[in-house]
Design an enzyme around this catalytic site. Structure first.
Site, PDB file in Angstrom:
ATOM      1  N   PHE A  18      -9.906  10.349   4.137  1.00 21.56           N
ATOM      2  CA  PHE A  18      -9.986  11.109   5.404  1.00 21.56           C
ATOM      3  C   PHE A  18      -8.782  11.187   6.228  1.00 21.56           C
ATOM      4  O   PHE A  18      -8.111  12.408   6.217  1.00 21.56           O
ATOM      5  CB  PHE A  18     -11.124  10.560   6.225  1.00 21.56           C
ATOM      6  CG  PHE A  18     -11.315  10.967   7.686  1.00 21.56           C
ATOM      7  CD1 PHE A  18     -11.216  12.118   7.981  1.00 21.56           C
ATOM      8  CD2 PHE A  18     -11.530   9.949   8.729  1.00 21.56           C
ATOM      9  CE1 PHE A  18     -11.584  12.832   9.160  1.00 21.56           C
ATOM     10  CE2 PHE A  18     -11.597  10.375   9.903  1.00 21.56           C
ATOM     11  CZ  PHE A  18     -11.592  11.821  10.035  1.00 21.56           C
ATOM     12  N   ILE A  19      -8.170  10.371   6.826  1.00 18.16           N
ATOM     13  CA  ILE A  19      -7.151  10.288   7.781  1.00 18.16           C
ATOM     14  C   ILE A  19      -5.831  10.486   6.803  1.00 18.16           C
ATOM     15  O   ILE A  19      -4.943  11.121   7.063  1.00 18.16           O
ATOM     16  CB  ILE A  19      -6.948   8.974   8.435  1.00 18.16           C
ATOM     17  CG1 ILE A  19      -8.125   8.852   9.372  1.00 18.16           C
ATOM     18  CG2 ILE A  19      -5.558   9.066   9.474  1.00 18.16           C
ATOM     19  CD1 ILE A  19      -8.257   7.577  10.326  1.00 18.16           C
ATOM     20  N   ASP A  40      -3.096   6.268  -4.393  1.00 19.46           N
ATOM     21  CA  ASP A  40      -4.436   6.187  -4.028  1.00 19.46           C
ATOM     22  C   ASP A  40      -5.343   5.617  -5.436  1.00 19.46           C
ATOM     23  O   ASP A  40      -5.482   6.271  -6.311  1.00 19.46           O
ATOM     24  CB  ASP A  40      -5.129   7.275  -3.474  1.00 19.46           C
ATOM     25  CG  ASP A  40      -6.581   7.231  -2.646  1.00 19.46           C
ATOM     26  OD1 ASP A  40      -6.379   7.343  -1.381  1.00 19.46           O
ATOM     27  OD2 ASP A  40      -7.548   6.757  -3.342  1.00 19.46           O
ATOM     28  N   ASP A  69      -3.903   1.025  -7.773  1.00 18.76           N
ATOM     29  CA  ASP A  69      -4.390   0.075  -6.677  1.00 18.76           C
ATOM     30  C   ASP A  69      -3.288  -0.764  -5.870  1.00 18.76           C
ATOM     31  O   ASP A  69      -2.229  -1.336  -6.538  1.00 18.76           O
ATOM     32  CB  ASP A  69      -5.212  -1.088  -7.376  1.00 18.76           C
ATOM     33  CG  ASP A  69      -5.984  -2.147  -6.649  1.00 18.76           C
ATOM     34  OD1 ASP A  69      -5.743  -2.003  -5.375  1.00 18.76           O
ATOM     35  OD2 ASP A  69      -6.713  -2.743  -7.255  1.00 18.76           O
ATOM     36  N   ALA A  92      -4.456   2.925   2.897  1.00 19.71           N
ATOM     37  CA  ALA A  92      -5.648   2.429   2.092  1.00 19.71           C
ATOM     38  C   ALA A  92      -6.285   1.233   2.315  1.00 19.71           C
ATOM     39  O   ALA A  92      -5.700   0.221   2.901  1.00 19.71           O
ATOM     40  CB  ALA A  92      -4.687   1.919   0.434  1.00 19.71           C
ATOM     41  N   ALA A  93      -7.617   1.491   2.332  1.00 16.84           N
ATOM     42  CA  ALA A  93      -8.673   0.261   3.057  1.00 16.84           C
ATOM     43  C   ALA A  93      -9.783   0.636   2.492  1.00 16.84           C
ATOM     44  O   ALA A  93     -10.243   1.735   2.241  1.00 16.84           O
ATOM     45  CB  ALA A  93      -8.516   0.282   4.590  1.00 16.84           C
ATOM     46  N   THR A 143      -6.606  -0.525  13.330  1.00 23.80           N
ATOM     47  CA  THR A 143      -7.653  -0.080  14.033  1.00 23.80           C
ATOM     48  C   THR A 143      -7.788  -0.698  15.408  1.00 23.80           C
ATOM     49  O   THR A 143      -7.601  -1.937  15.669  1.00 23.80           O
ATOM     50  CB  THR A 143      -9.138  -0.413  13.144  1.00 23.80           C
ATOM     51  OG1 THR A 143     -10.363   0.092  13.894  1.00 23.80           O
ATOM     52  CG2 THR A 143      -9.205  -1.722  12.836  1.00 23.80           C
ATOM     53  N   ASP A 144      -8.812   0.003  16.173  1.00 29.95           N
ATOM     54  CA  ASP A 144      -9.019  -0.768  17.553  1.00 29.95           C
ATOM     55  C   ASP A 144      -9.988  -1.913  17.469  1.00 29.95           C
ATOM     56  O   ASP A 144     -10.201  -2.694  18.333  1.00 29.95           O
ATOM     57  CB  ASP A 144      -9.498   0.354  18.747  1.00 29.95           C
ATOM     58  CG  ASP A 144     -10.683   0.838  18.277  1.00 29.95           C
ATOM     59  OD1 ASP A 144     -11.185   0.909  17.403  1.00 29.95           O
ATOM     60  OD2 ASP A 144     -11.180   1.863  19.109  1.00 29.95           O
ATOM     61  N   GLU A 145     -10.706  -2.000  16.320  1.00 30.03           N
ATOM     62  CA  GLU A 145     -11.728  -2.844  16.074  1.00 30.03           C
ATOM     63  C   GLU A 145     -11.302  -4.300  16.228  1.00 30.03           C
ATOM     64  O   GLU A 145     -12.055  -5.329  16.226  1.00 30.03           O
ATOM     65  CB  GLU A 145     -12.627  -2.488  14.985  1.00 30.03           C
ATOM     66  CG  GLU A 145     -13.411  -1.218  14.965  1.00 30.03           C
ATOM     67  CD  GLU A 145     -14.390  -1.010  14.000  1.00 30.03           C
ATOM     68  OE1 GLU A 145     -14.927  -1.930  13.638  1.00 30.03           O
ATOM     69  OE2 GLU A 145     -14.975   0.208  13.946  1.00 30.03           O
ATOM     70  N   TYR A 169     -15.090  -6.133   8.379  1.00 28.83           N
ATOM     71  CA  TYR A 169     -14.013  -5.297   8.237  1.00 28.83           C
ATOM     72  C   TYR A 169     -12.883  -5.240   9.312  1.00 28.83           C
ATOM     73  O   TYR A 169     -11.595  -5.530   8.962  1.00 28.83           O
ATOM     74  CB  TYR A 169     -14.617  -3.820   8.598  1.00 28.83           C
ATOM     75  CG  TYR A 169     -13.611  -2.768   9.020  1.00 28.83           C
ATOM     76  CD1 TYR A 169     -12.674  -2.117   7.847  1.00 28.83           C
ATOM     77  CD2 TYR A 169     -13.587  -2.190  10.283  1.00 28.83           C
ATOM     78  CE1 TYR A 169     -11.884  -1.371   8.373  1.00 28.83           C
ATOM     79  CE2 TYR A 169     -12.613  -1.284  10.590  1.00 28.83           C
ATOM     80  CZ  TYR A 169     -11.869  -0.514   9.614  1.00 28.83           C
ATOM     81  OH  TYR A 169     -10.782   0.045   9.896  1.00 28.83           O
ATOM     82  N   LYS A 173      -8.800  -6.440   8.807  1.00 30.82           N
ATOM     83  CA  LYS A 173      -7.723  -5.683   9.213  1.00 30.82           C
ATOM     84  C   LYS A 173      -6.974  -6.521  10.025  1.00 30.82           C
ATOM     85  O   LYS A 173      -5.850  -6.325  10.197  1.00 30.82           O
ATOM     86  CB  LYS A 173      -8.386  -4.298   9.855  1.00 30.82           C
ATOM     87  CG  LYS A 173      -8.930  -3.265   9.064  1.00 30.82           C
ATOM     88  CD  LYS A 173      -7.948  -2.695   8.229  1.00 30.82           C
ATOM     89  CE  LYS A 173      -7.321  -1.535   8.840  1.00 30.82           C
ATOM     90  NZ  LYS A 173      -6.584  -0.908   8.069  1.00 30.82           N
TER      91      LYS A 173
END
Ligand code: NAD
Ligand code: DAU
Length: 363
Positions: A18-19, A40, A69, A92-93, A143-145, A169, A173
């Site tokens: 996506f991004i 990818d 990979d 990639a994640a 990520t903000d997570e 997840y 990260k």
């Protein structure tokens, strides 16, 4: 703003996602003297049709796709060396929180070991080059997570917020980010990290909230809202994130971190209602036709209540700010999924997966 640095060859990983696909397009458009190599693995989330316009846009010799990979260290060393990559942007994640709750191991493998394998490859190739780390950059998209969850009245996350991940997840990260910083502090590898909030827009795999809801409205299917729909996310239109990544890559000081967000906090239930309004209108249905589809379901385990980002460092240092209003972004997003029926149907029917299994082996 004039860019501080130029790269001849930028290796983007996860560029069929996506991004990543928006980042590939942004870099090719904004940097006509740079080449992009897209590495990818084409997992279930990777989709080469996200990049259908790229060969025409890039012309001869400015774009190459490598099916590989990131956890394959020998392959990563070979690609970085052969392509003479002077920048690496790692997108990639494994990215879906619900999948990480069911299968944490695949998240540790790709997000942690994959990142380490890329870091090791970059180190090995760049340290052996005559100019060493001069002119090189490794950029980790995070990520903000990683910051955990905010309460209702808490100040938004910023660059100094301590890491406090809750899901497998975000734990993976976070671990990757720590390795990236460790390679900077220990070996002097030039690195950048940015932590972004929820992205939305075209090409997002339809397991994530927005495309899933739009697709279900279209087909008259129930819309699953976790818990009471009161969790809050900060939504940023994907091309604004791609622009932020471009800006940071070309201008931020090595070793720095930036928080990227839309300054756009929304409760999930309000997102769902807004999508119903826009989708019903774009489909020519009477207002409120799809309200009945809202279905409250069992909450996600460990569901973080609220994320919000303070991106003022990025705005002040590098002059980036989101260009797309939420109203405009929602209209464009809904229109894209309704117009790209084939894209959506090939994914949801499994047709796309079967095609790439035949082309590249199991996914
Ligand atoms: P995505 O799931 O749409 O795409 C991930 C891509 O990575 C796919 O093309 C997939 O094939 C590829 N991939 C997965 N494992 C791989 C491996 N081992 N080797 C090579 N390629 C592999 O993801 P996305 O939502 O575009 O997210 C991209 C990055 O941005 C991720 O690192 C994610 O953590 C981060 N991020 C995402 C968001 C968001 O809202 N989507 C927000 C902040 C940060
Ligand atoms: O914050 C950045 C993160 O945003 C990225 O790092 C992740 O890769 C990305 O997937 C996204 O994570 P979220 O868990 O926030 O996104 P998701 O679209 O899965 O869910 C958004 C919110 O909607 C979340 O609070 C859970 C809720 N939800 C989700 C789904 C799929 C529902 O209520 N129903 C659903 O069916």
């Amino acid at each position: 703003m004039n860019n501080k640095r130029h790269f001849n060859t930028i290796l983007v990983t996860g560029g069929a996602g996506f991004i990543g696909s928006h980042v590939v397009r942004r870099l090719l458009t904004a940097h006509p003297d740079s080449r992009i190599v897209n590495v990818d693995l084409l997992t279930y989330a990777g989709n080469l049709s996200n990049l259908d316009d790229i060969p025409a846009l890039a012309g001869e010799n400015r774009y190459r796709f490598v099916h590989a990979d990131i956890a394959d260290g020998d392959m990563m060393r070979r690609v970085i060396a052969e392509e003479k990559a002077d920048a690496i942007v790692n997108l990639a994640a494994e990215t879906h929180v619900d999948r990480s709750i069911v299968d944490p191991g695949s998240f540790a493998r790709t997000n942690v070991l994959g990142t380490m394998s890329l870091l090791n490859a970059a180190r090995a190739v760049w340290e052996a080059s005559p100019e060493g780390y001069e002119g090189k950059m490794y950029y980790q998209i995070s990520t903000d997570e990683v910051f955990g969850a905010l309460g209702e009245g808490d100040a938004p996350f910023c660059e100094t917020t301590p890491y406090n991940p809750h899901s497998p997840y975000s734990a993976a990260k976070s671990s990757a980010d720590h390795f990236v910083r460790a390679y900077h502090d220990t070996y002097g590898l030039p690195v950048l990290i940015s932590n972004c909030s929820n992205n939305y827009g075209p090409n997002q795999f339809p397991e994530k909230l927005m495309p899933l809801v739009i697709n279900n409205i279209k087909h008259g299917r129930d819309i699953p809202v976790y818990g009471r729909g009161l969790n809050i996310r900060d939504w940023l239109y994907v091309t604004d994130h791609a622009e932020a990544i471009d800006t940071i890559l070309h201008n931020a000081a090595a070793g720095s971190t930036y928080c990227v967000g839309g300054n756009n906090e929304q409760r999930n239930i309000d997102i769902v209602k807004a999508l119903i309004a826009v989708t019903d209108r774009q489909l020519g249905r009477p207002a409120g036709s799809s309200d009945r589809l809202i279905t409250f379901v069992t909450d996600r385990k460990g569901h973080d209540l609220r994320y919000a980002i303070d991106s003022s460092r990025l705005q002040n240092d590098l002059g980036w700010k989101p260009a797309t209003t939420f109203a405009e972004g929602l209209e464009k997003t809904v229109a894209w999924y309704l117009d790209n029926t084939r894209w959506l149907d090939d994914i949801t029917s499994g047709e796309y997966a079967r095609y790439y299994e035949r082309m590249y082996g199991s996914r």
